[in-house]
Scaffold this active site. Structure first.
Site, PDB file in Angstrom:
ATOM      1  N   ARG A  91     -24.167  -5.711 -11.184  1.00 47.08           N
ATOM      2  CA  ARG A  91     -23.921  -5.593 -12.623  1.00 47.08           C
ATOM      3  C   ARG A  91     -24.714  -6.690 -13.321  1.00 47.08           C
ATOM      4  O   ARG A  91     -24.526  -7.875 -13.036  1.00 47.08           O
ATOM      5  CB  ARG A  91     -22.418  -5.740 -12.902  1.00 47.08           C
ATOM      6  CG  ARG A  91     -22.078  -5.774 -14.362  1.00 47.08           C
ATOM      7  CD  ARG A  91     -20.579  -5.779 -14.643  1.00 47.08           C
ATOM      8  NE  ARG A  91     -20.426  -5.808 -16.079  1.00 47.08           N
ATOM      9  CZ  ARG A  91     -19.997  -6.856 -16.785  1.00 47.08           C
ATOM     10  NH1 ARG A  91     -19.583  -7.952 -16.178  1.00 47.08           N
ATOM     11  NH2 ARG A  91     -19.963  -6.805 -18.098  1.00 47.08           N
ATOM     12  N   HIS A 135     -24.552  -8.368 -23.793  1.00 46.49           N
ATOM     13  CA  HIS A 135     -23.810  -9.529 -23.279  1.00 46.49           C
ATOM     14  C   HIS A 135     -24.218 -10.716 -24.158  1.00 46.49           C
ATOM     15  O   HIS A 135     -24.741 -11.716 -23.684  1.00 46.49           O
ATOM     16  CB  HIS A 135     -24.115  -9.742 -21.797  1.00 46.49           C
ATOM     17  CG  HIS A 135     -23.079 -10.535 -21.053  1.00 46.49           C
ATOM     18  ND1 HIS A 135     -22.425 -10.082 -19.929  1.00 46.49           N
ATOM     19  CD2 HIS A 135     -22.582 -11.775 -21.288  1.00 46.49           C
ATOM     20  CE1 HIS A 135     -21.585 -11.014 -19.490  1.00 46.49           C
ATOM     21  NE2 HIS A 135     -21.658 -12.048 -20.300  1.00 46.49           N
ATOM     22  N   ASN A 306     -12.473  -7.855 -17.286  1.00 45.30           N
ATOM     23  CA  ASN A 306     -12.906  -9.174 -16.829  1.00 45.30           C
ATOM     24  C   ASN A 306     -11.679 -10.067 -16.842  1.00 45.30           C
ATOM     25  O   ASN A 306     -11.069 -10.270 -17.903  1.00 45.30           O
ATOM     26  CB  ASN A 306     -13.961  -9.770 -17.759  1.00 45.30           C
ATOM     27  CG  ASN A 306     -15.296  -9.052 -17.648  1.00 45.30           C
ATOM     28  OD1 ASN A 306     -15.464  -8.146 -16.822  1.00 45.30           O
ATOM     29  ND2 ASN A 306     -16.244  -9.451 -18.478  1.00 45.30           N
ATOM     30  N   TYR A 308      -9.644 -13.706 -15.528  1.00 47.92           N
ATOM     31  CA  TYR A 308      -9.717 -15.048 -14.955  1.00 47.92           C
ATOM     32  C   TYR A 308      -8.371 -15.768 -14.876  1.00 47.92           C
ATOM     33  O   TYR A 308      -8.079 -16.421 -13.890  1.00 47.92           O
ATOM     34  CB  TYR A 308     -10.710 -15.909 -15.758  1.00 47.92           C
ATOM     35  CG  TYR A 308     -12.146 -15.419 -15.602  1.00 47.92           C
ATOM     36  CD1 TYR A 308     -12.934 -15.875 -14.566  1.00 47.92           C
ATOM     37  CD2 TYR A 308     -12.674 -14.468 -16.467  1.00 47.92           C
ATOM     38  CE1 TYR A 308     -14.227 -15.409 -14.384  1.00 47.92           C
ATOM     39  CE2 TYR A 308     -13.967 -13.983 -16.297  1.00 47.92           C
ATOM     40  CZ  TYR A 308     -14.734 -14.460 -15.251  1.00 47.92           C
ATOM     41  OH  TYR A 308     -16.009 -13.988 -15.071  1.00 47.92           O
ATOM     42  N   GLU A 368     -15.501  -8.387 -13.754  1.00 44.78           N
ATOM     43  CA  GLU A 368     -15.720  -9.817 -13.507  1.00 44.78           C
ATOM     44  C   GLU A 368     -14.425 -10.424 -13.008  1.00 44.78           C
ATOM     45  O   GLU A 368     -13.348 -10.141 -13.554  1.00 44.78           O
ATOM     46  CB  GLU A 368     -16.099 -10.588 -14.792  1.00 44.78           C
ATOM     47  CG  GLU A 368     -17.509 -10.421 -15.251  1.00 44.78           C
ATOM     48  CD  GLU A 368     -17.808 -11.248 -16.497  1.00 44.78           C
ATOM     49  OE1 GLU A 368     -17.163 -12.292 -16.712  1.00 44.78           O
ATOM     50  OE2 GLU A 368     -18.690 -10.833 -17.265  1.00 44.78           O
TER      51      GLU A 368
HETATM   52  O1  IFM Z   1     -19.770 -16.629 -17.809  1.00 46.45           O
HETATM   53  C1  IFM Z   1     -18.846 -15.814 -18.444  1.00 46.45           C
HETATM   54  C2  IFM Z   1     -19.418 -14.416 -18.642  1.00 46.45           C
HETATM   55  O2  IFM Z   1     -20.610 -14.436 -19.344  1.00 46.45           O
HETATM   56  C3  IFM Z   1     -18.428 -13.559 -19.387  1.00 46.45           C
HETATM   57  N1  IFM Z   1     -17.129 -13.614 -18.804  1.00 46.45           N
HETATM   58  C4  IFM Z   1     -16.573 -14.888 -18.472  1.00 46.45           C
HETATM   59  C5  IFM Z   1     -17.573 -15.708 -17.667  1.00 46.45           C
HETATM   60  C6  IFM Z   1     -16.980 -17.075 -17.321  1.00 46.45           C
HETATM   61  O3  IFM Z   1     -16.704 -17.782 -18.485  1.00 46.45           O
END
Ligand code: IFM
Length: 460
Positions: A91, A135, A306, A308, A368
């Site tokens: 990706r 992006h 995405n 985290y 992500e």
């Molecule tokens: O690096 C970033 C990415 O560009 C978009 N999502 C979160 C990542 C970590 O901060």
């Protein structure tokens, strides 16, 4: 996209819940401005991130993406690395200002040719290509005319989208319109942390709407060009929790979730803005927004999450603060990665279950997931066990969501390699592969070796 409807191999023996069905797509992810460098090469135009990163005080250490990982010149050996990991897919994002240096009008053949090389390079190595159109590198020329607040930008984005599909559509596996529109609207126009660094609620709402419109027009334009390539959008939905069980915090958490999640999910999947946002801020939304809802709400083949970390919030008093009047709350004594983000994989399962309960969503890809850990190279080795542990926990969380009925078709590790981490510059390292920026040497971290072994174990 026609993945299996059974992404987990229910019969497989596994101690870590990491055995996914053979059709589950494993990949790695990157983004153009974070890795390419070569910002003035072969006719690339400037983007808002060039401007922002060159503005003193905006990015840590004054870092810029001017050279980044020099991927523009090293793409072939970088694809060799992707191949060596044994993943199915890559990706990456296409830099709009490489194709259209001024955002629209004259197409730059050298920019087009770069992604020909990259996409063909993926195919030659048996890697499926998952490009993203936006992006965050908005051409500066369009920003100068109002950026996402100007409908002309949404129209230019549709033109660029059609070009991508016309030109590469025979060789790519899926196209994502926007990566994390929350970041390119709220983080960058309300919190001022990302380019263009504004702090204005009216502008933010206009940008949110402009990007939604651009997404809808883009999907229409790409489908008109070729209707066989799966299309989707990637959202960084937040798993929101109140700091305490006080009524004020519970209400703040609800408002926070509406403003940061529903503001994106409701228009995209239900053709409406959340009623609470319309009640609180309706007169600040761009006029005539109602007329765009049917364009924004396009059927999609997938959506990307995405993910985290969880977000804890506390009340900021709605009577004296603008909606949503919530504040981030840092919980003491919880495990965090080096960037300070809390680690709790169970919140990922909870979010996936909650969203699939709240909305009728197409199949999901985890587009992500990963962790910032800044381990040094010691005698040629990067011993980043915490990253591996983080990814194991989050893959298990994905497996858990699948087992509870969420349709998840793939997982992309963020990131293939260390790169320009936006306002954090090069200090924060998310890569599976270590990059020595002085020499551009790449070294597989222990986490990359673990991911590689996981990929190999699939074929056994
Ligand atoms: O690096 C970033 C990415 O560009 C978009 N999502 C979160 C990542 C970590 O901060």
């Amino acid at each position: 996209m026609t993945p299996s409807s059974d992404p987990i191999d229910q019969n497989a023996e596994t101690s870590e819940s990491l055995r996914f069905s053979p059709n589950f797509v494993f990949g790695v992810a990157t983004a153009a401005y974070q890795i390419e460098g070569a910002v003035t090469t072969d006719g690339r135009g400037a983007s808002i991130w060039d401007t922002f990163s060159h503005t003193p005080g905006k990015v840590k250490n004054g870092d810029t993406g001017d050279n980044a990982c020099d991927h523009y010149h090293r793409w072939a050996s970088d694809l060799d690395l992707v191949q060596s990991l044994g993943v199915d897919a890559y990706r990456f994002s296409i830099a709009w200002p490489r194709l259209y240096p001024s955002g629209k009008g004259a197409l730059n053949p050298k920019g087009l040719a770069f992604y020909d090389r990259l996409i063909d390079g993926c195919l030659e190595r048996g890697i499926r290509a998952f490009p993203t159109l936006y992006h965050w590198d908005l051409p500066q020329a369009l920003a100068d005319k109002g950026g996402w607040t100007d409908r002309g930008t949404a129209e230019a984005f549709a033109e660029y989208s059609a070009t991508v599909m016309d030109h590469y559509g025979d060789r790519i596996d899926a196209v994502t319109t926007f990566n994390e529109p929350w970041c390119s609207s709220i983080l960058s126009h309300l919190h001022g942390v990302h380019a263009p660094g504004k702090k204005n609620l009216d502008t933010t709402l206009a940008v949110v709407h402009g990007q939604h419109l651009a997404h809808g027009l883009s999907v229409q334009a790409m489908r008109a060009s070729r209707d066989t390539v799966p299309l989707g959008i990637v959202l960084n939905a937040q798993s929101v929790y109140p700091a305490t069980d006080r009524d004020e915090d519970l209400a703040a958490a609800q408002r926070h979730e509406t403003f940061n999640n529903a503001l994106f999910f409701d228009p995209l999947f239900n053709a409406q803005y959340p009623q609470a946002v319309v009640d609180a801020l309706g007169d600040r939304l761009p006029s005539g927004w109602q007329d765009d809802m049917s364009t924004i709400h396009q059927p999609l083949d997938y959506w990307g999450l995405n993910y985290y970390c969880p977000h804890y919030v506390t009340d900021a008093d709605l009577s004296s603060n603008a909606y949503p009047a919530s504040k981030a709350f840092e919980r003491p004594s919880v495990p965090r990665t080096d960037i300070g983000w809390e680690i709790d994989a169970s919140t990922m399962t909870d979010l996936l279950l909650k969203l699939s309960d709240q909305y009728t969503l197409p199949p999901c890809y985890i587009t992500e997931n990963g962790a910032a850990y800044n381990h040094d190279v010691v005698q040629g080795r990067i011993a980043d066990a915490p990253r591996t542990e983080y990814m194991q926990q989050h893959l298990a969380a994905v497996a858990k969501a699948i087992n509870q009925g969420v349709d998840i078709r793939g997982y992309f590790a963020w990131s293939l390699m260390d790169n320009f981490e936006w306002a954090e510059g090069y200090d924060m390292r998310f890569g599976l592969v270590h990059v020595d920026y002085a020499t551009q040497t790449r070294t597989l971290k222990d986490s990359a070796l673990w991911y590689q072994a996981l990929m190999q174990s699939r074929s056994q």
